[in-house]
Design an enzyme around this catalytic site. Structure first.
Site, mmCIF file in Angstrom:
data_model
loop_
_atom_site.group_PDB
_atom_site.id
_atom_site.type_symbol
_atom_site.label_atom_id
_atom_site.label_comp_id
_atom_site.label_asym_id
_atom_site.label_seq_id
_atom_site.Cartn_x
_atom_site.Cartn_y
_atom_site.Cartn_z
ATOM 1 N N ILE A 38 41.796 47.438 46.993
ATOM 2 C CA ILE A 38 43.136 46.875 47.031
ATOM 3 C C ILE A 38 43.909 47.498 45.883
ATOM 4 O O ILE A 38 43.389 47.625 44.773
ATOM 5 C CB ILE A 38 43.133 45.335 46.865
ATOM 6 N N CYS A 39 45.149 47.885 46.153
ATOM 7 C CA CYS A 39 46.051 48.382 45.119
ATOM 8 C C CYS A 39 45.392 49.558 44.386
ATOM 9 O O CYS A 39 44.867 50.461 45.010
ATOM 10 C CB CYS A 39 46.442 47.211 44.208
ATOM 11 N N THR A 40 45.397 49.530 43.062
ATOM 12 C CA THR A 40 44.861 50.660 42.294
ATOM 13 C C THR A 40 43.340 50.678 42.244
ATOM 14 O O THR A 40 42.758 51.556 41.598
ATOM 15 C CB THR A 40 45.436 50.674 40.869
#
Length: 186
Positions: free
Chosen positions: A102-104
């Site tokens: 998720i995300c970074t």
């Protein structure tokens, strides 16, 4: 199915909780009663940048026994991509069949070599940082490419959670969980 959530200092808790909540409902609502998970970390406690702390269930244990690892994002990912000890530990997941971020968190998957020749996404402000790690950066909320699933910025964790619910238990289960969460994405 056995999941390993990868937690670290500098995590964004919504990245973790946003995917954890719908997935945990697969078990509690009886859709996947044998579903198991652990919170895994390299350190004995993990905290976000404001100090909210969680104690993981497993510390520096090999990740090789999981069917799935899920890696949230957060500010901590930027330093961890250069932390050889952490990356060596994360690399113990090399044979895990499904790697998710998720995300970074995708930066960590990328630095571990798990995104090589794959399409992936990340937080919109980190597309350029992700480029060296993958074949193509895709600006979608959820991207799946042969054993890797990546999700975009923070709130996409809910979308990812429901995506995984549908993938693992079917559309009816995902819709039931979405309704129980009172989640109405656009």
């Amino acid at each position: 199915m056995k999941l390993g959530y990868i937690l670290f200092d500098g995590i964004t808790w919504l990245d973790f909780i946003g995917v954890y909540d719908p997935i945990s409902r697969l078990k509690t609502l009886g859709y996947l009663p044998d579903l198991q998970w652990d919170c895994c970390a390299f350190t004995p406690t993990v905290k976000d940048h404001l100090g909210l702390t969680l104690i993981p269930t497993h510390v520096q244990t090999s990740l090789s026994s999981y069917d799935v690892i899920i890696v949230p994002g957060g500010k901590g990912t930027r330093t961890l991509i250069s932390d050889s000890a952490f990356m060596e530990w994360l690399s113990t997941a090399s044979h895990v069949p499904l790697k998710i971020s998720i995300c970074t968190g995708s930066l960590l998957l990328g630095a571990a070599g798990f995104l090589k020749n794959k399409k992936a996404t990340t937080h919109f402000s980190e597309y350029d940082t992700l480029k060296p790690y993958c074949a193509q950066v895709v600006q979608d909320r959820v991207v799946e490419d042969h054993g890797v699933i990546t999700a975009g910025a923070v709130a996409s964790s809910l979308d990812l959670g429901l995506y995984l619910c549908e993938k693992w238990a079917g559309k009816a289960a995902a819709l039931d969980i979405q309704k129980r969460m009172d989640y109405h994405p656009a």
